[in-house]
Design a protein around this motif. Structure first.
Motif, short mmCIF file in Angstrom:
data_model
loop_
_atom_site.label_atom_id
_atom_site.label_comp_id
_atom_site.label_asym_id
_atom_site.label_seq_id
_atom_site.Cartn_x
_atom_site.Cartn_y
_atom_site.Cartn_z
N ASP A 1 -6.95 -1.89 -3.94
CA ASP A 1 -6.22 -2.50 -2.82
C ASP A 1 -7.24 -3.15 -1.89
O ASP A 1 -7.87 -2.47 -1.11
CB ASP A 1 -5.45 -1.36 -2.12
CG ASP A 1 -4.49 -1.87 -1.06
OD1 ASP A 1 -4.44 -3.10 -0.85
OD2 ASP A 1 -3.82 -1.04 -0.42
N GLU B 1 -9.57 -2.13 2.27
CA GLU B 1 -8.97 -2.60 3.52
C GLU B 1 -8.86 -1.51 4.56
O GLU B 1 -8.87 -1.78 5.75
CB GLU B 1 -7.57 -3.15 3.23
CG GLU B 1 -7.60 -4.21 2.15
CD GLU B 1 -6.42 -5.13 2.18
OE1 GLU B 1 -5.34 -4.68 2.58
OE2 GLU B 1 -6.60 -6.30 1.80
N SER C 1 0.83 -1.20 0.00
CA SER C 1 0.00 0.00 0.00
C SER C 1 0.87 1.25 0.00
O SER C 1 0.54 2.25 -0.64
CB SER C 1 -0.91 0.01 1.22
OG SER C 1 -1.66 -1.18 1.27
#
Ligand code: TYD
Ligand code: MG
Length: 458
Positions: free
Chosen positions: A175, A129, A106
């Motif tokens: 992500d 997330e 990330s």
């Protein structure tokens, strides 16, 4: 009304069966079949959109009339990432980045998103997330400030599609692929059907709008991509982000690349302000090398197009155990056994009553055979307790089963790197040494392992 049916899908390879099975007949994995409910009429992709990736009706063209494949590339602002991608991010491409949790995926993507937003237009970072606030905190830490970088915390594929259509970004990050879901697919996010369906949508969207996508994928404890293999086949590029969490070095490796070679690596260091590129890895890998200790040898290798010098360490210690240990980190196990066998047979050095430990400094994984000779010398140095009589020496060469040293390609590049790093001596295969003349570095050509040992140990 559509009929509801249930199928069992292998979460490893995507194999489907109407009944549960303990072992998948396709990939032989045990306990990988999971029940997924699906409506009979929803096949994973409508047929008409499968035939045409770009959304236009497909027409067969003569190969002479098709425009050259060289696609436009975007500079990611991260040189090491550009290198791994084969010279920048290709428009409309789909890239998968995998890695263990906490490795820095990330972070790398947020830094890349920021760079691209500064130069190439709007970037959309979709996170399933973390909340927007969490990403903002990371962004502050990395010094990310851009009007063109948009963050959204979302997992519903329909809404994601809408966001992309409304924003028309130049680059999109998702992500991760295991958290997004399509509501028409009944199974849970992360399951084979969901991952396949969502990736399909992303792929079509990317090709149609010519947007490059980066998707993050988790890996299992064994280091394999979690979820289906189908994902790897679908995407254009697969990158793997590796490294020990406790060590600060991170290595970005290409596993598959439709737009470049797969042998390039990018090296980063995790710092307080995010990932820092390391353009001269040899310097970092050799930072703490002590040339005066037994069992330590600097070897030259080629990673992709880049020559690199790394330290390899061997520790050989006597043992009473009938099953001596053979532990190697960063070098293939089979390679170590082969080199030990050559040492035992050709030089009559016994290792059968010794534990052998091998370690490559800096967490690098050495592939290929260029480090063979160096590894053999490190083993001899450790078992005999001897150090090379030459100061600042690097070793490169491939070892044959009869103890001969074979010539290697790209020897010039390794010598240049060694010279640049201030090495005074370098051992290379004899045949290579015939073609190399240098002033600043002493070249020692060797044609066999025995000759090498005689020459460098006093
Ligand atoms: P992260 O990018 O969240 O990993 P992933 O997405 O692969 O799970 O990185 C998490 C780790 O990186 C975390 O342990 C903290 C560390 N880190 C730094 O050391 N420096 C930084 O500037 C940042 C943002 C993270
Ligand atoms: Mg993450």
């Amino acid at each position: 009304m559509a009929k509801i049916k249930s199928v069992y899908v292998c979460q490893e390879c995507g194999y489907e069966n109407p009944k549960w099975m303990g072992k998948c007949p396709e990939c032989n994995k045990w306990n990988s079949m999971v029940e997924e409910i699906r409506e009979a009429k929803t096949t994973s992709t409508p047929v008409n959109s499968l035939t045409t990736l770009t959304g236009n009706a497909s027409v067969p063209k003569s190969i002479g009339n098709i425009k050259s494949g060289e696609k436009e590339r975007i500079d990611t602002g991260v040189k090491e990432l550009n290198r791994v991608l084969g010279g920048g991010l290709v428009k409309g491409s789909l890239t998968l980045i995998s890695g263990a949790p906490g490795i820095g995926k990330s972070t790398l993507l947020l830094q890349t998103a920021y760079n691209i937003s500064k130069n190439s237009g709007k970037v959309l970072y979709i996170s399933g997330e973390e909340s927007e606030e969490q990403i903002k905190i990371r962004g502050d830490r990395l010094g990310v400030k851009s009007e063109e970088l948009f963050i959204v915390s979302e997992t519903n594929m329909d809404i994601i599609e809408e966001h992309i259509n409304n924003l028309s970004p130049a680059f999109v990050i998702i992500d991760s692929i295991q958290t997004v879901f399509k509501s028409s697919v009944a199974s849970a996010p992360g399951s084979v059907s969901q991952v396949r369906e969502c990736s399909n949508i992303i792929m079509r969207l990317g090709k149609k709008e010519n947007i490059p996508f980066f998707i993050v994928a988790h890996v299992t404890k064994q280091g394999e991509l979690a979820g289906p293999r189908v994902l790897e086949h679908m995407v254009d590029t697969v990158l793997s982000f590796e490294g020990e969490r406790t060590e600060e070095f991170r290595i970005l490796r290409t596993m598959k690349n439709r737009f470049g070679t797969t042998s390039e690596i990018g090296v980063f260091e995790m710092s307080e302000e995010g990932l820092v590129e390391i353009s001269n890895p040899s310097m970092i890998f050799l930072e703490e090398t002590n040339f005066e200790v037994e069992g330590s040898v600097v070897i030259g290798i080629i990673e992709g197009s880049r020559p690199m010098l790394v330290e390899i360490q061997a520790l050989v210690s006597e043992t009473k155990s009938p099953m001596p240990r053979r532990t190697s980190v960063g070098v293939d196990h089979a390679r170590v056994n082969l080199i030990l066998a050559v040492l035992e047979k050709k030089l009559k050095i016994p290792f059968y009553n010794c534990d052998v430990y091998i370690n490559v400094v800096g967490g690098l994984n050495i592939e290929g055979t260029l480090g063979d000779l160096g590894l053999a010398i490190a083993l001899v140095s450790s078992i005999k307790g001897k150090v090379s009589k030459y100061e600042k020496i690097a070793i490169v060469g491939e070892l044959g089963l009869t103890g001969e040293i074979r010539p290697i390609s790209f020897c010039d590049r390794i010598i240049n790197e060694a010279e640049k790093m201030g090495f005074k001596n370098i051992v290379i295969p004899y045949r290579n040494s015939l073609k190399c003349k240098r002033n600043n570095i002493n070249i020692i050509g060797v044609s066999s392992l025995k000759e090498c040992i005689l020459k460098i140990f006093s």
